[in-house]
Design an enzyme around this catalytic site. Structure first.
Site, PDB file in Angstrom:
ATOM      1  N   ASP A 234       0.804  -1.227   0.000  1.00  0.00           N
ATOM      2  CA  ASP A 234       0.000   0.000   0.000  1.00  0.00           C
ATOM      3  C   ASP A 234       0.834   1.273   0.000  1.00  0.00           C
ATOM      4  O   ASP A 234       0.380   2.332   0.434  1.00  0.00           O
ATOM      5  CB  ASP A 234      -0.962   0.023   1.202  1.00  0.00           C
ATOM      6  CG  ASP A 234      -2.010  -1.073   1.123  1.00  0.00           C
ATOM      7  OD1 ASP A 234      -2.419  -1.408  -0.005  1.00  0.00           O
ATOM      8  OD2 ASP A 234      -2.402  -1.600   2.182  1.00  0.00           O
ATOM      9  N   GLU A 235       2.065   1.193  -0.491  1.00  0.00           N
ATOM     10  CA  GLU A 235       2.937   2.361  -0.501  1.00  0.00           C
ATOM     11  C   GLU A 235       3.481   2.673  -1.897  1.00  0.00           C
ATOM     12  O   GLU A 235       4.450   3.424  -2.036  1.00  0.00           O
ATOM     13  CB  GLU A 235       4.100   2.168   0.487  1.00  0.00           C
ATOM     14  CG  GLU A 235       3.657   2.100   1.937  1.00  0.00           C
ATOM     15  CD  GLU A 235       4.824   2.030   2.911  1.00  0.00           C
ATOM     16  OE1 GLU A 235       5.964   2.279   2.471  1.00  0.00           O
ATOM     17  OE2 GLU A 235       4.600   1.735   4.101  1.00  0.00           O
TER      18      GLU A 235
END
Length: 290
Positions: A234-235
């Site tokens: 999620d980055e």
């Protein structure tokens, strides 16, 4: 909705390179020399990284000039300035494989947008680790592949996914609320061609009931983030985000409904911009020519 590009006559060139004087001139001179007429041009100079980014949508008047001619001719221009570039027929749909689990709001939205022509994509397959959304895929006549995932079967499941990507000539993989973590190796193999969507409560509210946690904490904003998939969970480089203001009167179920609407809209915009070559990766960030 803007007019559909003319097949074989309209193209999009995107590029990035070390910044220096004369780059835009070199590109436009090349296009004019190949009967190109620029319809839209956008550029950005990242002064902190000393890099130049450009997107040009152009048409070609000479019927003898093909995509292959344009690509082969631009090679020497790119090499002279250390340009990383892509050149596509603007009308060609992006072959998009959609992955989903049990939440169907993003999938349903993308299928509808595809059916109306709002998204210029082809969907050769839908992949899921559950069968809940198989009837939805059948309603749209799209092949549905049930690939269960357990800790023991995960390597085989990801191998099957890559087989489908290769067999179907997939350009883009969209994780439309696919609730499985992809391995580092799979993320690397899909680098730059996989988009994920998630709610904006991470990292504060993790787990299966983030909206309930958010309600307990009295959040005032509900949002979503669409980003490229990378091994850093999620980055990845962010493509699009949006938020909706909420207040004390919204219960957890209402927050879920609001959140799903935002997720669907944010993902649709991210996919649209990617498919129109409006997104260029700039390290951990993106340049988005809207």
């Amino acid at each position: 909705m803007s007019p559909r590009p003319q097949p074989g006559r309209e193209f999009v060139l995107t590029l990035s390179c070390p910044d220096r004087a004369g780059l835009a001139h070199a590109v436009t001179t090349y296009l004019v020399g190949h009967s190109g007429n620029i319809l839209e041009s956008q550029q950005f100079e990242d002064r902190s990284q000393d890099r130049f980014f450009m997107r040009v949508h152009f048409e070609v008047s000479d019927p003898e000039v093909s995509l292959e001619d344009l690509r082969s001719g631009f090679g020497p221009v790119a090499e002279a300035s250390q340009i990383t570039w892509q050149l596509h027929d603007a009308s060609t749909p992006t072959r998009t494989l959609i992955m989903v689990s049990k939440f169907g709001h993003c999938l349903n939205d993308m299928l509808f947008r595809r059916s109306t022509g709002a998204l210029n994509i082809e969907i050769p397959a839908i992949v899921s680790n559950h069968r809940d959304l198989e009837p939805l895929a059948q309603n749209y006549g799209i092949p549905f592949h049930h690939i269960p995932v357990t800790p023991q079967t995960k390597p085989a499941a990801e191998a099957r996914l890559l087989e489908l990507v290769d067999e179907l000539g997939v350009d883009l993989v969209v994780l439309a609320r696919y609730m499985q973590i992809l391995s580092d190796d799979l993320c690397k193999q899909l680098d730059g061609r996989a988009i994920n969507i998630h709610h904006s409560f991470l990292p504060s509210f993790k787990g299966a009931r983030p909206y309930v946690q958010a309600h307990v904490r009295g959040v005032k904003l509900v949002g979503a983030t669409a980003h490229y998939v990378t091994p850093d969970l999620d980055e990845g480089p962010i493509i699009e985000q949006d938020v909706v203001r909420v207040d004390h009167s919204h219960d957890p179920d209402e927050l879920v409904t609001i959140g799903r609407d935002v997720e669907a809209q944010v993902l649709a915009r991210a996919v649209e911009w990617h498919c129109k070559s409006r997104v260029l990766v700039n390290g951990n960030r993106t340049v988005v020519f809207r």
